[in-house]
Design a protein around this motif. Structure first.
Motif, PDB file in Angstrom:
ATOM      1  N   LYS A 252     -15.252   4.156  -2.735  1.00  0.00           N
ATOM      2  CA  LYS A 252     -15.865   3.130  -1.881  1.00  0.00           C
ATOM      3  C   LYS A 252     -16.786   3.707  -0.801  1.00  0.00           C
ATOM      4  CE  LYS A 252     -12.620  -0.730  -2.338  1.00  0.00           C
ATOM      5  NZ  LYS A 252     -11.541  -1.509  -1.658  1.00  0.00           N
TER       6      LYS A 252
ATOM      7  N   TRP B  81      -7.698   1.632  -9.971  1.00  0.00           N
ATOM      8  CA  TRP B  81      -7.688   1.046  -8.627  1.00  0.00           C
ATOM      9  C   TRP B  81      -7.822   2.143  -7.574  1.00  0.00           C
ATOM     10  CZ3 TRP B  81      -3.880   1.213  -4.619  1.00  0.00           C
ATOM     11  CH2 TRP B  81      -4.072   0.286  -3.583  1.00  0.00           C
TER      12      TRP B  81
ATOM     13  N   SER C  38     -11.378   3.684  -7.659  1.00  0.00           N
ATOM     14  CA  SER C  38     -12.336   2.774  -7.020  1.00  0.00           C
ATOM     15  C   SER C  38     -12.250   2.866  -5.508  1.00  0.00           C
ATOM     16  CB  SER C  38     -12.064   1.342  -7.486  1.00  0.00           C
ATOM     17  OG  SER C  38     -12.904   0.426  -6.812  1.00  0.00           O
ATOM     18  N   ASN C  39     -11.035   2.924  -4.975  1.00  0.00           N
ATOM     19  CA  ASN C  39     -10.861   3.021  -3.520  1.00  0.00           C
ATOM     20  C   ASN C  39     -11.410   4.329  -2.972  1.00  0.00           C
ATOM     21  OD1 ASN C  39      -9.602   0.510  -3.313  1.00  0.00           O
ATOM     22  ND2 ASN C  39      -7.560   1.363  -3.649  1.00  0.00           N
TER      23      ASN C  39
ATOM     24  N   GLY D 111      -7.695   2.574  -0.097  1.00  0.00           N
ATOM     25  CA  GLY D 111      -9.013   2.099   0.294  1.00  0.00           C
ATOM     26  C   GLY D 111      -9.075   1.563   1.708  1.00  0.00           C
TER      27      GLY D 111
ATOM     28  N   HIS E  57       0.821  -1.210   0.000  1.00  0.00           N
ATOM     29  CA  HIS E  57       0.000   0.000   0.000  1.00  0.00           C
ATOM     30  C   HIS E  57       0.856   1.262   0.000  1.00  0.00           C
ATOM     31  CE1 HIS E  57      -3.512  -2.483   1.826  1.00  0.00           C
ATOM     32  NE2 HIS E  57      -3.571  -2.461   0.508  1.00  0.00           N
TER      33      HIS E  57
ATOM     34  N   GLU F 124     -19.562  -0.460  -9.699  1.00  0.00           N
ATOM     35  CA  GLU F 124     -18.542  -1.271  -9.027  1.00  0.00           C
ATOM     36  C   GLU F 124     -17.991  -2.331  -9.970  1.00  0.00           C
ATOM     37  OE1 GLU F 124     -19.291  -2.487  -4.922  1.00  0.00           O
ATOM     38  OE2 GLU F 124     -21.163  -1.348  -5.007  1.00  0.00           O
TER      39      GLU F 124
ATOM     40  N   LYS G 294      -6.300   6.516   2.211  1.00  0.00           N
ATOM     41  CA  LYS G 294      -7.441   6.771   1.327  1.00  0.00           C
ATOM     42  C   LYS G 294      -7.183   6.215  -0.066  1.00  0.00           C
ATOM     43  CE  LYS G 294      -9.014  10.996   3.648  1.00  0.00           C
ATOM     44  NZ  LYS G 294      -9.204  12.468   3.521  1.00  0.00           N
TER      45      LYS G 294
END
Length: 440
Positions: free
Chosen positions: A401, A394, A397-398, A58, A36, A413, A55
């Motif tokens: 969420k 990616w 999307s995070n 995610g 991460h 999604e 953040k």
């Protein structure tokens, strides 16, 4: 017995690169935090604070990342050793240009280890801050970080610690890198390390390493009474920059007494005015060095220095929010690892067997190069931008969420999952097995 769970994926090119370090982390949660941090550091986020990276990844909060830096049992030296092994396998015995530099950043207060009022080169003045001595290599005009060491001011030493000057730190660095197996065709450094009597210069002579070092304008050499200082005539040369631009400059040799292997030069953009901001003194120890070579080699140091600044500005070198040096060192090691991850994607530094996206005939991978923001250049910053494009679905999307938990939109999604899956077809350029690479 229940088998340990697998680490949750991020994006393929990040996961594949980080897999080279998997065995350094006992807990799967630590390895996830490691991945991460790499993804967050190369993301487009301006500040790479732990909450921001959380953040991007995610995560509900930054607690796992903080735990990873402060309490997880992994050691920065083990990460550095593995990264060095990967670089050694990559360069495969080729000679590098070694650049020694220092970097400093303003830090408030006196709680953070080794912070005090001292000269911060980036700011050009004395400020409260933290300073490190850094070593990075150049191969085929691409830079990659090698190692660093914190500078410990006398007033901030801990019990049992000894004060070392920056030239002494740099000298030890060069010795260690040579012992590890690196080979250097040239060493570049600024005036903090270029005084002829320093331990750094003595070490370069002992190791027989050619160098081009900046020196101060008031540099002096002790001469016998019968010898004098003389300057040769100015010569014009064409200085070509890494971006292809050219500029006319001037150079002359300054001879202290008799000409020796160690030579001195003055370079300027204006031989009549000698502007202080663009006039330099240089000391060299290179056999058969020509006037133009002096200008080109010293000029190399300028853009190489910019190369390391990219890791600071783009990857968050100074964005740590920890105060003990053990945690700071871990942060800096991860920054250097993320820098190497990007470097491996530049065409000159791709591992053998890596297929460039523009030559991939699988269809989807070739389509990446059709993105309007995809860059075709070879430089590090160009490839950082390309990797950010691969990472973007990616990350997006995070970031969405929290909203999708309130307003579920299954098709949205699913669309992000499909797009991220397509991004995972991008193979990246990782070194999973150094032994295999070096024998290829």
């Amino acid at each position: 017995m229940t088998a340990p769970r697998m680490a949750r994926p991020t994006v393929r090119f990040v996961d594949e690169y980080c897999e080279s370090y998997r065995d350094l982390f006992v807990e799967v949660r630590s390895f996830e935090a490691f991945k991460h941090l790499h993804a967050g550091m190369i993301s487009e986020a301006k500040r790479k604070s732990l909450p921001t990276i959380a953040k991007v990844a995610g995560l509900p909060n930054a607690q796992s990342l903080q735990q990873f830096l402060v309490n997880s049992p992994w050691q920065a030296r083990d990460l550095r050793q593995r990264r060095i092994e990967l670089i050694l396998a990559l360069v495969a015995g080729r000679k590098l240009v070694l650049v020694i530099d220092e970097t400093g950043d303003r830090k408030k207060g006196h709680v953070t280890d080794y912070v005090k009022r001292q000269y911060i080169g980036n700011l050009g003045k004395v400020e409260n801050g933290i300073v490190s001595v850094d070593a990075y290599g150049v191969l085929d005009n691409i830079t990659f970080p090698l190692t660093f060491e914190i500078y410990k001011p006398k007033e901030r030493l801990k019990a049992g610690e000894c004060h070392r000057t920056k030239p002494a730190i740099a000298a030890a660095m060069v010795q260690d890198l040579c012992q590890l197996g690196f080979k250097f065709e040239l060493v570049l450094a600024d005036s903090a390390y270029g005084e002829s009597g320093s331990s750094f210069v003595r070490t370069l002579h002992q190791l027989e390493l050619p160098y081009v070092l900046a020196i101060r304008s008031n540099h002096a050499v002790l001469l016998p009474k019968e010898q004098r200082v003389r300057t040769n005539r100015w010569r014009e040369y064409d200085r070509q920059f890494s971006d292809g631009k050219r500029e006319t400059r001037f150079i002359r040799e300054i001879v202290y007494g008799k000409r020796r292997a160690q030579r001195y030069w003055q370079l300027t953009t204006d031989r009549d005015v000698l502007p202080s901001a663009s006039t330099w003194m240089v000391m060299t120890w290179v056999k058969g060095l020509s006037y133009k070579q002096v200008g080109d080699l010293y000029g190399l140091r300028n853009w190489v220095e910019y190369g390391f600044k990219q890791s600071k500005n783009e990857l968050g070198w100074a964005d740590f929010r920890v105060t003990d040096y053990t945690s700071i060192e871990k942060w800096w090691e991860i920054v250097m690892s993320a820098y190497l991850m990007v470097t491996l994607h530049t065409p000159p530094m791709r591992p053998k067997g890596t297929i460039p996206p523009e030559q991939d005939d699988s269809g989807v991978v070739l389509s990446f190069t059709h993105h309007s923001a995809w860059g075709a250049g070879n430089g590090w910053k160009n490839w950082l931008n390309n990797l950010r494009l691969i990472l973007l679905p990616w990350v997006s999307s995070n970031l969405l969420k929290p909203w999708l938990k309130i307003f579920p939109i299954p098709k949205l999604e699913q669309g992000f999952q499909t797009l991220t899956g397509l991004m995972n077809l991008f193979p990246g350029a990782s070194i999973t097995n150094p032994q295999k690479l070096s024998s290829a």
